[in-house]
Design a protein around this motif. Structure first.
Motif, short mmCIF file in Angstrom:
data_model
loop_
_atom_site.label_atom_id
_atom_site.label_comp_id
_atom_site.label_asym_id
_atom_site.label_seq_id
_atom_site.Cartn_x
_atom_site.Cartn_y
_atom_site.Cartn_z
N TYR A 111 50.54 57.62 2.08
CA TYR A 111 49.51 57.84 1.06
C TYR A 111 48.39 56.81 1.26
CZ TYR A 111 47.57 58.92 -3.60
OH TYR A 111 46.77 59.31 -4.65
N SER A 115 58.13 60.94 -8.33
CA SER A 115 57.79 62.37 -8.26
C SER A 115 57.53 62.81 -6.83
CB SER A 115 56.55 62.66 -9.12
OG SER A 115 55.39 62.03 -8.57
N LEU A 116 57.36 61.86 -5.91
CA LEU A 116 57.16 62.19 -4.50
C LEU A 116 58.48 62.35 -3.75
CD1 LEU A 116 54.18 59.80 -3.65
CD2 LEU A 116 54.12 62.13 -4.56
N THR A 158 44.42 67.19 3.88
CA THR A 158 44.68 66.22 2.81
C THR A 158 43.51 65.26 2.57
OG1 THR A 158 45.78 64.83 4.47
CG2 THR A 158 47.16 66.29 3.13
N ARG A 177 55.39 68.32 3.40
CA ARG A 177 54.48 68.86 2.39
C ARG A 177 53.49 67.81 1.91
NH1 ARG A 177 56.91 68.66 -3.61
NH2 ARG A 177 54.70 69.13 -3.86
N SER A 178 52.44 68.30 1.31
CA SER A 178 51.51 67.41 0.60
C SER A 178 51.80 67.51 -0.89
CB SER A 178 50.06 67.81 0.88
OG SER A 178 49.79 69.09 0.33
N HIS A 179 51.14 66.64 -1.67
CA HIS A 179 51.34 66.62 -3.12
C HIS A 179 49.98 66.75 -3.80
CE1 HIS A 179 55.63 65.35 -2.91
NE2 HIS A 179 55.23 64.90 -1.73
N GLU A 192 49.10 67.69 -6.60
CA GLU A 192 49.04 67.34 -8.02
C GLU A 192 48.67 65.88 -8.24
OE1 GLU A 192 53.17 66.33 -6.63
OE2 GLU A 192 51.73 67.97 -6.30
N LYS A 251 45.43 63.11 -0.33
CA LYS A 251 46.65 63.56 -0.98
C LYS A 251 47.85 62.91 -0.28
CE LYS A 251 44.59 66.45 -3.80
NZ LYS A 251 44.51 66.18 -5.25
N SER A 264 54.66 63.91 2.27
CA SER A 264 56.05 63.46 2.36
C SER A 264 56.85 64.38 3.27
CB SER A 264 56.70 63.40 0.97
OG SER A 264 56.88 64.71 0.45
#
Length: 439
Positions: A11, A26-27, A241, A285-287, A289, A296, A299
């Motif tokens: 990140y 949350s990640l 991202t 994946r990316s996050h 949110e 972004k 993970s």
């Protein structure tokens, strides 16, 4: 072979502080519990004010992103083992408490990267370790920015490979490790003179990502064997991202969108005779949110093969099991305390002069800041039992503590005590003569 679940996150936080409601847990995957978590940050704030807070005011000397991560992951049962920071790059190793006594050879390294002959704010930090008989190396890189610096990024890869070495001869080089994970803001863009910002934006909306990946600089560098060709990457099926307008899901037209944030991996399947190492990627994946930066987070979850105790014994893998076992009974505040640990006689050969035992508060959920330490005694008090004598200045307040036994070079964790409570001794009321006043 058994399996170990490894989760890695990269990140670029864009020098911003974590938002007050951001939970770094949350990640993590929601349906499984990783055994090991590695968090790589780039562009952590390095302003003078931030450094004062980190080095003077922070109890553990952490940047605010690492501190937030440690607190959030503690609720999931993780302990921070080691962090390394180089300018705005930070890489932290966390693992579930039950795995801590099995960690061996924990070592960090870094490589500074310059641009056009000058040192900038780019580079690579890494941590390597052994767990259950296999070796892992994880790298977090921040490479040169902008579309036209592609050759600099390629050359930086070779610089890191050539100069990034470790002390263990068997895994001196990055690619000698059983498993390698390379993550970070690698800053590869879409090839110059291909798509405009508007065309990229349209293709993202239409989910025509393959057209964009066909001109991705990192993909092309791997195909041509120029950089990162020794590693694998699953083609991203998530949108680019970078670069977003802060706090939104809208791309910023100041830059063409690109997959700057990547996670690559390698498994050396044939490192051992008659045993084939295996790795399976469960997610990449990316996050979207998370809107804390113009990047972004990305993970990826993996399952890697590890040796069973039986296989490790057959192969003669050393120090597979915890060596030291602590036996802690009563511990009292503001008093001298004697604690005992034992060592299995067949493992005595792993003990060295200058081994040491660190004292930690359990509520810090970190092994990077010990309250006190004691050199390990060189001879047992009886049989295979050793005594540790801590003076009254060690346990100065009540609370939960743990002891960690380290090898002399501090790379191996040879034993961890269960958490124990230090309390104020209950004093018996003093016997005295009652005095009465005669009126």
């Amino acid at each position: 072979m058994d399996e170990l679940k490894v989760h890695v996150v990269t990140y670029n936080v864009g020098t911003w502080a974590p938002h007050h409601d951001l939970d770094m847990a949350s990640l993590l995957p929601q349906k499984t519990v990783p055994d090991v978590v590695l968090l790589g940050f780039q562009e952590v704030n390095t302003s003078p004010t931030a450094l004062v807070i980190e080095n003077v005011l922070s109890a553990l000397g952490e940047d605010e992103w690492t501190s937030r991560s440690r607190i959030n992951l503690a609720r999931k049962g993780y302990i921070k083992i080691r962090s390394i920071k180089l300018l705005g790059m930070v890489l932290s190793l966390f693992c579930l408490e039950k795995h801590v006594p099995y960690l061996r050879g924990v070592e960090t390294q870094f490589t500074r990267l310059g641009l056009n002959g000058y040192w900038g704010n780019k580079g690579t930090v890494s941590v390597r370790f052994n767990l259950y008989g296999v070796s892992l190396c994880v790298l977090n890189s921040h490479l040169a920015a902008h579309d036209h610096q592609n050759q600099i990024r390629i050359e930086s890869y070779d610089t890191v490979l050539g100069g990034h070495t470790f002390t263990n001869e068997a895994t001196e080089a990055i690619m000698y490790h059983d498993y390698v994970f390379w993550l970070g803001d690698l800053n590869f863009r879409l090839q110059e003179d291909t798509f405009t910002f508007e065309q990229i934006d349209q293709k993202i909306r239409k989910k025509e990502l393959k057209d964009l990946l066909a001109v991705d600089q990192l993909t092309q560098a791997r195909v041509d064997g120029q950089a990162f060709s020794e590693l694998d990457e699953t083609p991203p099926d998530f949108p680019p991202t970078f670069k977003y307008k802060f706090g939104t899901d809208v791309y910023d037209s100041k830059r063409r969108p690109a997959w700057t944030d990547r996670i690559l991996y390698k498994v050396n399947t044939a490192n051992y005779d008659k045993i084939e190492l295996k790795l399976k990627q469960d997610s990449y994946r990316s996050h979207p949110e998370v809107r804390n930066s113009d990047h972004k987070p990305v993970s990826s979850s993996f399952r890697v093969g590890i040796f069973t105790p039986e296989t490790a014994a057959q192969m003669g893998i050393q120090t597979y099991h915890p060596i030291v076992k602590f036996h802690v009974d009563e511990v009292y505040v503001d008093e001298d305390n004697t604690l005992v640990y034992t060592v299995d006689t067949k493992n005595m050969r792993y003990l060295r002069y200058w081994d040491w035992i660190g004292v930690y508060r359990v509520d810090t959920h970190s092994l990077e800041s010990h309250l006190a330490f004691q050199w390990a005694p060189s001879t047992p008090a009886r049989d295979n039992a050793y005594e540790l004598c801590f003076d009254e200045n060690v346990f100065i307040r009540s609370g939960d503590y743990r002891l960690v036994y380290y090898s002399a070079d501090s790379k191996d964790i040879l034993g961890v005590s269960p958490p124990f409570h230090a309390r104020v001794r209950d004093l018996e009321p003093e016997m005295g003569v009652e005095v009465t006043e005669e009126l």
